[in-house]
Write a protein that holds these residues in place. Structure first.
Motif, mmCIF file in Angstrom:
data_model
loop_
_atom_site.group_PDB
_atom_site.id
_atom_site.type_symbol
_atom_site.label_atom_id
_atom_site.label_comp_id
_atom_site.label_asym_id
_atom_site.label_seq_id
_atom_site.Cartn_x
_atom_site.Cartn_y
_atom_site.Cartn_z
ATOM 1 N N ILE A 65 2.559 -1.681 -13.149
ATOM 2 C CA ILE A 65 2.103 -1.200 -11.837
ATOM 3 C C ILE A 65 3.275 -1.515 -11.044
ATOM 4 O O ILE A 65 3.534 -2.639 -10.915
ATOM 5 N N TYR A 66 3.576 -0.483 -9.930
ATOM 6 C CA TYR A 66 4.301 -0.727 -8.965
ATOM 7 C C TYR A 66 3.254 -0.627 -7.613
ATOM 8 O O TYR A 66 3.068 0.425 -7.117
ATOM 9 N N ALA B 179 -1.790 6.096 -8.171
ATOM 10 C CA ALA B 179 -3.256 5.377 -8.127
ATOM 11 C C ALA B 179 -3.512 4.760 -6.719
ATOM 12 O O ALA B 179 -2.500 4.527 -6.122
ATOM 13 N N THR B 180 -4.725 4.514 -6.411
ATOM 14 C CA THR B 180 -5.128 3.662 -5.302
ATOM 15 C C THR B 180 -6.038 2.428 -5.644
ATOM 16 O O THR B 180 -6.551 2.556 -6.875
ATOM 17 N N PHE B 181 -5.585 1.228 -5.016
ATOM 18 C CA PHE B 181 -6.473 0.168 -5.582
ATOM 19 C C PHE B 181 -7.044 -0.801 -4.296
ATOM 20 O O PHE B 181 -6.380 -0.439 -3.233
ATOM 21 N N ASP B 182 -8.166 -1.351 -4.645
ATOM 22 C CA ASP B 182 -8.631 -2.345 -3.496
ATOM 23 C C ASP B 182 -8.864 -3.647 -4.093
ATOM 24 O O ASP B 182 -8.924 -3.635 -5.486
ATOM 25 N N ALA C 28 0.731 2.264 -7.162
ATOM 26 C CA ALA C 28 -0.412 1.731 -6.773
ATOM 27 C C ALA C 28 -0.414 1.620 -5.096
ATOM 28 O O ALA C 28 0.001 0.736 -4.930
ATOM 29 N N ILE C 29 -1.186 2.198 -4.427
ATOM 30 C CA ILE C 29 -1.392 2.117 -3.162
ATOM 31 C C ILE C 29 -2.436 1.100 -2.834
ATOM 32 O O ILE C 29 -3.659 1.503 -3.117
ATOM 33 N N LEU C 30 -2.254 0.262 -2.192
ATOM 34 C CA LEU C 30 -3.340 -0.523 -1.615
ATOM 35 C C LEU C 30 -4.121 0.050 -0.510
ATOM 36 O O LEU C 30 -3.652 0.350 0.441
ATOM 37 N N ARG C 31 -5.482 0.285 -0.747
ATOM 38 C CA ARG C 31 -6.352 0.975 0.204
ATOM 39 C C ARG C 31 -6.873 0.239 1.363
ATOM 40 O O ARG C 31 -6.655 0.851 2.546
ATOM 41 N N ASN C 32 -6.989 -0.986 1.314
ATOM 42 C CA ASN C 32 -7.486 -1.633 2.298
ATOM 43 C C ASN C 32 -6.570 -2.756 3.044
ATOM 44 O O ASN C 32 -6.866 -3.897 2.872
ATOM 45 N N SER C 33 -5.340 -2.052 3.549
ATOM 46 C CA SER C 33 -4.270 -3.028 3.857
ATOM 47 C C SER C 33 -4.747 -3.692 5.364
ATOM 48 O O SER C 33 -5.612 -2.745 5.976
ATOM 49 N N ALA D 115 -2.511 -2.945 -17.760
ATOM 50 C CA ALA D 115 -0.994 -2.928 -17.500
ATOM 51 C C ALA D 115 -0.468 -4.236 -18.019
ATOM 52 O O ALA D 115 -1.243 -5.284 -17.588
ATOM 53 N N LYS D 116 0.625 -4.490 -18.347
ATOM 54 C CA LYS D 116 1.139 -5.607 -18.845
ATOM 55 C C LYS D 116 2.111 -6.179 -17.612
ATOM 56 O O LYS D 116 2.565 -7.569 -17.799
ATOM 57 N N ALA D 117 2.449 -5.569 -16.765
ATOM 58 C CA ALA D 117 3.367 -5.924 -15.829
ATOM 59 C C ALA D 117 3.255 -5.401 -14.249
ATOM 60 O O ALA D 117 2.791 -4.382 -14.253
ATOM 61 N N VAL D 118 3.722 -6.038 -13.321
ATOM 62 C CA VAL D 118 4.001 -5.579 -12.025
ATOM 63 C C VAL D 118 5.186 -5.470 -11.857
ATOM 64 O O VAL D 118 6.021 -6.447 -12.146
#
Ligand code: PNS
Length: 167
Positions: free
Chosen positions: A11-12, A73-76, A40-45, A88-91
């Motif tokens: 995940i980036y 993708a997006t994530f919160d 992965a875009i942070l939704r709630n920045s 995912a195994k890595a960032v």
């Protein structure tokens, strides 16, 4: 002989407000060494963004269309939770200069505390992008500076539309 198939998904994560050529350079480098890379875009920045999450998804999707093993993708919430959900195994994170290191180190260690099975991979973008940040791009563009060699053309178009729409 028993063959075990390992696929590595990374995940980036980031804000990507907006995507820069430095981000794209890192995506290309990351995509070469993992099987699948999720931007992965942070939704709630906490930062108040210039572009909506949807606009950022569109820009990254368009700019990475040619790279087969990249998705957006997006994530919160916690990054580690999203990584687990995704299997995912890595960032993946970029380090441009020593000044990035302290913040990145703290995040990597906190993420390791929360999810010991997850590794953080650091990669360096090309030297020509070491001074490029989304924050500087926005600031320079808003004051009339030329950023066309530092972000993809589609981002320049979006910046023009966004700034024109505000006037
Ligand atoms: O591009 P950015 O803004 O430096 O990215 C920062 C990001 C999104 C990677 C970071 O803020 C993050 O992971 N946020 C999610 C919340 C979280 O997991 N916090 C604990 C990590 S120490």
């Amino acid at each position: 002989m028993l063959l075990r198939m390992h696929t590595v998904k990374a995940i980036y994560p980031g804000t990507f407000d907006p995507l820069t050529n430095g981000h794209l350079d890192l995506i290309a480098r990351g995509a070469k060494i993992v099987d699948h890379l999720v931007v992965a875009i942070l939704r709630n920045s906490e930062k108040s963004p210039l572009f909506t999450v949807q606009e950022r998804v569109e820009m990254i999707t368009e700019a990475t269309r040619e790279v087969g093993n990249v998705s957006v993708a997006t994530f919160d919430g916690l990054l580690v939770d999203f990584c687990r959900e995704q299997g995912a195994k890595a960032v993946l994170r970029g380090i441009r200069a020593i000044s990035d290191y302290e913040y990145e180190f703290q995040m990597a260690m906190m993420n390791r505390k929360l999810a010991p099975e997850l590794e953080t991979l650091f990669m360096m973008p090309a030297e020509k992008y070491t001074y490029v940040s989304s924050r500087l791009i926005k600031g320079v563009f808003e004051l009339g500076g030329d950023v066309s060699t530092l972000v993809p053309p589609l981002v320049v178009e979006r910046l023009k539309a966004k700034v024109a729409g505000r006037r």
